[in-house]
Design a protein around this motif. Structure first.
Motif, short mmCIF file in Angstrom:
data_model
loop_
_atom_site.label_atom_id
_atom_site.label_comp_id
_atom_site.label_asym_id
_atom_site.label_seq_id
_atom_site.Cartn_x
_atom_site.Cartn_y
_atom_site.Cartn_z
N ASP A 118 37.77 36.80 31.72
CA ASP A 118 37.75 36.80 33.19
C ASP A 118 37.63 38.20 33.76
O ASP A 118 36.99 38.41 34.79
N LYS A 119 38.24 39.18 33.11
CA LYS A 119 38.25 40.53 33.68
C LYS A 119 36.85 41.14 33.73
O LYS A 119 36.61 42.10 34.45
N ASN A 154 36.59 39.99 39.48
CA ASN A 154 36.42 40.88 40.62
C ASN A 154 35.49 40.20 41.62
O ASN A 154 34.30 40.02 41.34
N ASP A 164 41.50 37.06 37.06
CA ASP A 164 41.24 38.44 36.69
C ASP A 164 39.83 38.90 37.03
O ASP A 164 39.43 40.01 36.68
#
Length: 214
Positions: free
Chosen positions: A39-40, A74, A72
């Protein structure tokens, strides 16, 4: 679920979206990337061009859904009028990334409505005019742009210009060499715009969660 989403648009901004677990009817096994905790790495820009505010409202709803499911990631919501000048889109490092790695790519979601009879909303005109007159041979960075489009229109009121802005934007992005993340979504205010958006958003979320592109 659809009723809950509509109530959410009106009364609060709390968590509301849970994507379906079953996705087999959308994807073949060969199209699904290996699932990992990534996810990041997901960066998402949600763009809107809205005359009456509905496209902006949907853009914020989509952002909230992404943040709920991929906490997570952006996520940025931005009006097309905020990309100044429009031609800086391809030189902005936050919009593209020179990688073929689907884990790290930037996702762009364009939610655009029609104003009047097939016209561009005022806050999307400069960007739309620029991109529609752009030559694909002028810049090779389009191949690093991954996108999806949801158009808002009214087939009953303007059958000959139904969702013409969304359709043209989607086709132009493809012709420039950008990579379509999912099929064009069309919302019909003459029928049930909310239902059309709910369905498109659900597919968007499922594809995001599986990191797939068409």
């Amino acid at each position: 679920k659809n009723k809950m989403w509509r109530a959410q648009r009106l009364v609060s901004s709390s968590s509301f979206y849970k994507a379906r677990a079953t996705v087999a009817r959308y994807y073949s096994a060969s199209s699904i990337l290996t699932l990992r905790d990534r996810d990041k790495n997901i960066s998402i820009k949600i763009w809107y061009a809205s005359q009456g505010g509905t496209a902006q409202l949907y853009a914020n709803q989509l952002a909230e859904g992404v943040e709920e499911e991929l906490p997570d990631s952006n996520v940025i919501v931005q009006g097309l009028h905020e990309q100044k000048p429009p031609e800086s889109f391809l030189s902005d490092d936050s919009n593209i990334n020179n990688t073929n790695n689907n884990d790290d790519m930037m996702h762009h979601y364009f939610l655009v409505s029609c104003a009047g009879v097939g016209e561009v909303p005022d806050n999307g005109r400069a960007f739309y005019d620029w991109i529609m007159t752009t030559n694909p041979t002028e810049n090779n960075n389009w191949k690093h742009v991954h996108y999806a489009v949801f158009g808002l229109g009214n087939q009953q009121a303007h059958p000959n210009h139904y969702n013409v802005i969304g359709k043209k934007l989607d086709a132009q992005l493809e012709s420039l060499g950008a990579n379509r993340l999912q099929p064009l979504g069309l919302g019909d205010d003459g029928d049930c715009l909310d239902d059309d958006f709910d369905q498109w958003m659900e597919e968007t979320m499922e594809r995001l969660k599986l990191r797939t592109i068409t």
